[in-house]
Design a protein around this motif. Sequence first.
Motif, PDB file in Angstrom:
ATOM      1  N   GLY A  51       0.816  -1.215   0.000  1.00 36.94           N
ATOM      2  CA  GLY A  51       0.000   0.000   0.000  1.00 36.94           C
ATOM      3  C   GLY A  51       0.846   1.259   0.000  1.00 36.94           C
ATOM      4  N   GLN A  52       1.932   1.238   0.751  1.00 35.36           N
ATOM      5  CA  GLN A  52       2.809   2.415   0.794  1.00 35.36           C
ATOM      6  C   GLN A  52       3.498   2.633  -0.548  1.00 35.36           C
ATOM      7  N   ARG A  53       3.962   1.547  -1.156  1.00 37.61           N
ATOM      8  CA  ARG A  53       4.592   1.675  -2.476  1.00 37.61           C
ATOM      9  C   ARG A  53       3.583   2.157  -3.515  1.00 37.61           C
ATOM     10  N   LEU A  54       2.335   1.657  -3.414  1.00 32.00           N
ATOM     11  CA  LEU A  54       1.282   2.091  -4.324  1.00 32.00           C
ATOM     12  C   LEU A  54       0.981   3.581  -4.134  1.00 32.00           C
ATOM     13  N   ALA A  55       0.888   4.020  -2.888  1.00 31.03           N
ATOM     14  CA  ALA A  55       0.629   5.441  -2.604  1.00 31.03           C
ATOM     15  C   ALA A  55       1.757   6.311  -3.161  1.00 31.03           C
ATOM     16  N   ASP A  56       2.999   5.862  -3.007  1.00 29.42           N
ATOM     17  CA  ASP A  56       4.130   6.620  -3.552  1.00 29.42           C
ATOM     18  C   ASP A  56       4.047   6.710  -5.074  1.00 29.42           C
ATOM     19  N   GLY A  57       3.674   5.591  -5.707  1.00 29.17           N
ATOM     20  CA  GLY A  57       3.548   5.590  -7.165  1.00 29.17           C
ATOM     21  C   GLY A  57       2.444   6.516  -7.644  1.00 29.17           C
ATOM     22  N   ILE A  58       1.290   6.463  -6.983  1.00 30.23           N
ATOM     23  CA  ILE A  58       0.173   7.330  -7.362  1.00 30.23           C
ATOM     24  C   ILE A  58       0.541   8.798  -7.162  1.00 30.23           C
ATOM     25  N   ALA A  59       1.203   9.106  -6.054  1.00 31.42           N
ATOM     26  CA  ALA A  59       1.621  10.492  -5.806  1.00 31.42           C
ATOM     27  C   ALA A  59       2.646  10.945  -6.840  1.00 31.42           C
ATOM     28  N   ARG A  60       3.537  10.029  -7.224  1.00 32.14           N
ATOM     29  CA  ARG A  60       4.557  10.375  -8.221  1.00 32.14           C
ATOM     30  C   ARG A  60       3.894  10.681  -9.572  1.00 32.14           C
ATOM     31  N   VAL A  61       2.910   9.859  -9.959  1.00 32.64           N
ATOM     32  CA  VAL A  61       2.224  10.076 -11.232  1.00 32.64           C
ATOM     33  C   VAL A  61       1.290  11.279 -11.129  1.00 32.64           C
ATOM     34  N   GLY A  62       0.495  11.348 -10.055  1.00 31.17           N
ATOM     35  CA  GLY A  62      -0.484  12.425  -9.896  1.00 31.17           C
ATOM     36  C   GLY A  62       0.139  13.802  -9.738  1.00 31.17           C
ATOM     37  N   GLY A  63       1.401  13.852  -9.353  1.00 33.58           N
ATOM     38  CA  GLY A  63       2.073  15.144  -9.177  1.00 33.58           C
ATOM     39  C   GLY A  63       3.015  15.472 -10.319  1.00 33.58           C
ATOM     40  N   SER A  64       2.842  14.802 -11.459  1.00 35.74           N
ATOM     41  CA  SER A  64       3.745  15.040 -12.591  1.00 35.74           C
ATOM     42  C   SER A  64       3.083  15.927 -13.644  1.00 35.74           C
ATOM     43  N   TRP A  65       3.903  16.580 -14.433  1.00 34.04           N
ATOM     44  CA  TRP A  65       3.381  17.424 -15.512  1.00 34.04           C
ATOM     45  C   TRP A  65       2.689  16.590 -16.575  1.00 34.04           C
ATOM     46  N   SER A  66       3.192  15.397 -16.798  1.00 29.95           N
ATOM     47  CA  SER A  66       2.552  14.559 -17.822  1.00 29.95           C
ATOM     48  C   SER A  66       1.115  14.219 -17.407  1.00 29.95           C
ATOM     49  N   PHE A  67       0.884  13.935 -16.125  1.00 33.65           N
ATOM     50  CA  PHE A  67      -0.472  13.664 -15.662  1.00 33.65           C
ATOM     51  C   PHE A  67      -1.342  14.912 -15.808  1.00 33.65           C
ATOM     52  N   ILE A  68      -0.827  16.052 -15.420  1.00 31.88           N
ATOM     53  CA  ILE A  68      -1.597  17.302 -15.500  1.00 31.88           C
ATOM     54  C   ILE A  68      -1.973  17.602 -16.944  1.00 31.88           C
ATOM     55  N   ILE A  69      -1.034  17.456 -17.860  1.00 29.72           N
ATOM     56  CA  ILE A  69      -1.308  17.747 -19.279  1.00 29.72           C
ATOM     57  C   ILE A  69      -2.307  16.732 -19.844  1.00 29.72           C
ATOM     58  N   CYS A  70      -2.100  15.447 -19.544  1.00 32.01           N
ATOM     59  CA  CYS A  70      -3.033  14.419 -20.032  1.00 32.01           C
ATOM     60  C   CYS A  70      -4.438  14.636 -19.472  1.00 32.01           C
ATOM     61  N   PHE A  71      -4.521  14.965 -18.195  1.00 30.24           N
ATOM     62  CA  PHE A  71      -5.831  15.166 -17.585  1.00 30.24           C
ATOM     63  C   PHE A  71      -6.494  16.427 -18.139  1.00 30.24           C
ATOM     64  N   LEU A  72      -5.707  17.456 -18.407  1.00 27.87           N
ATOM     65  CA  LEU A  72      -6.239  18.671 -19.018  1.00 27.87           C
ATOM     66  C   LEU A  72      -6.788  18.358 -20.415  1.00 27.87           C
ATOM     67  N   LEU A  73      -6.058  17.559 -21.195  1.00 24.19           N
ATOM     68  CA  LEU A  73      -6.535  17.147 -22.523  1.00 24.19           C
ATOM     69  C   LEU A  73      -7.824  16.334 -22.409  1.00 24.19           C
ATOM     70  N   PHE A  74      -7.907  15.456 -21.391  1.00 23.80           N
ATOM     71  CA  PHE A  74      -9.120  14.677 -21.168  1.00 23.80           C
ATOM     72  C   PHE A  74     -10.300  15.601 -20.863  1.00 23.80           C
ATOM     73  N   LEU A  75     -10.078  16.602 -20.021  1.00 26.41           N
ATOM     74  CA  LEU A  75     -11.157  17.539 -19.677  1.00 26.41           C
ATOM     75  C   LEU A  75     -11.621  18.317 -20.893  1.00 26.41           C
ATOM     76  N   VAL A  76     -10.675  18.770 -21.707  1.00 28.46           N
ATOM     77  CA  VAL A  76     -11.029  19.515 -22.923  1.00 28.46           C
ATOM     78  C   VAL A  76     -11.825  18.608 -23.864  1.00 28.46           C
ATOM     79  N   PHE A  77     -11.333  17.365 -24.029  1.00 27.69           N
ATOM     80  CA  PHE A  77     -12.027  16.400 -24.890  1.00 27.69           C
ATOM     81  C   PHE A  77     -13.459  16.183 -24.392  1.00 27.69           C
ATOM     82  N   TRP A  78     -13.599  15.968 -23.075  1.00 31.07           N
ATOM     83  CA  TRP A  78     -14.927  15.735 -22.483  1.00 31.07           C
ATOM     84  C   TRP A  78     -15.859  16.913 -22.776  1.00 31.07           C
ATOM     85  N   CYS A  79     -15.362  18.105 -22.545  1.00 28.73           N
ATOM     86  CA  CYS A  79     -16.190  19.303 -22.738  1.00 28.73           C
ATOM     87  C   CYS A  79     -16.551  19.501 -24.207  1.00 28.73           C
TER      88      CYS A  79
END
Length: 178
Positions: A51-79
């Motif tokens: 669980g701790q390793r999973l939390a670290d991985g999620i935080a590493r991905v969720g706090g990255s620019w690639s996640f932010i850009i991909c999620f922003l593209l997803f939001l734009v696509f959705w809208c």
Amino acid sequence: MHSLPNFVHLHLDKTSEELGDIEKRVLRKAHERKIISTDVNAALSAEASTGQRLADGIARVGGSWSFIICFLLFLVFWCVVNTILLATGAFDPYPFIFLNLVLSMLAAIQAPIIMMSQNRQAERDRFEATKDYEVNLKAELEVLSLHQKIDMQVLTELASVREEISRLSKLVAEKGGV
């Protein structure tokens, strides 16, 4: 080689009973002439649960620019998709209530996971600070030990020089002196 209590007495102004666990561990390592391991990653990774390793991985991905850009593209696509399809019956028409629900649930799940990872990072920082303290204390003990050795060598050589001067003074006095 001195015994550990003598080693403590020579290097610190405390008795063995007055020392903390860290000081005792460092003194033992210094006395045995062993190094202090500073590999924080190996020490903490070995103890980390899934669980701790999973939390670290999620935080590493969720706090990255690639996640932010991909999620922003997803939001734009959705809208865009739901705005264009609005005329023909959009899945989630404006004001995108379902999207807001999904974002709220994502935030509700992601926030505590990131907090867990931050707590682990704080634990890691404390562990690293303790290791730094141990290494610094051992280095200070080694410097003190070297000072004592040099002082003893200087005193021994000084005593030898004094004996030589005394002997030479007696020789000069016996020969009728200058």
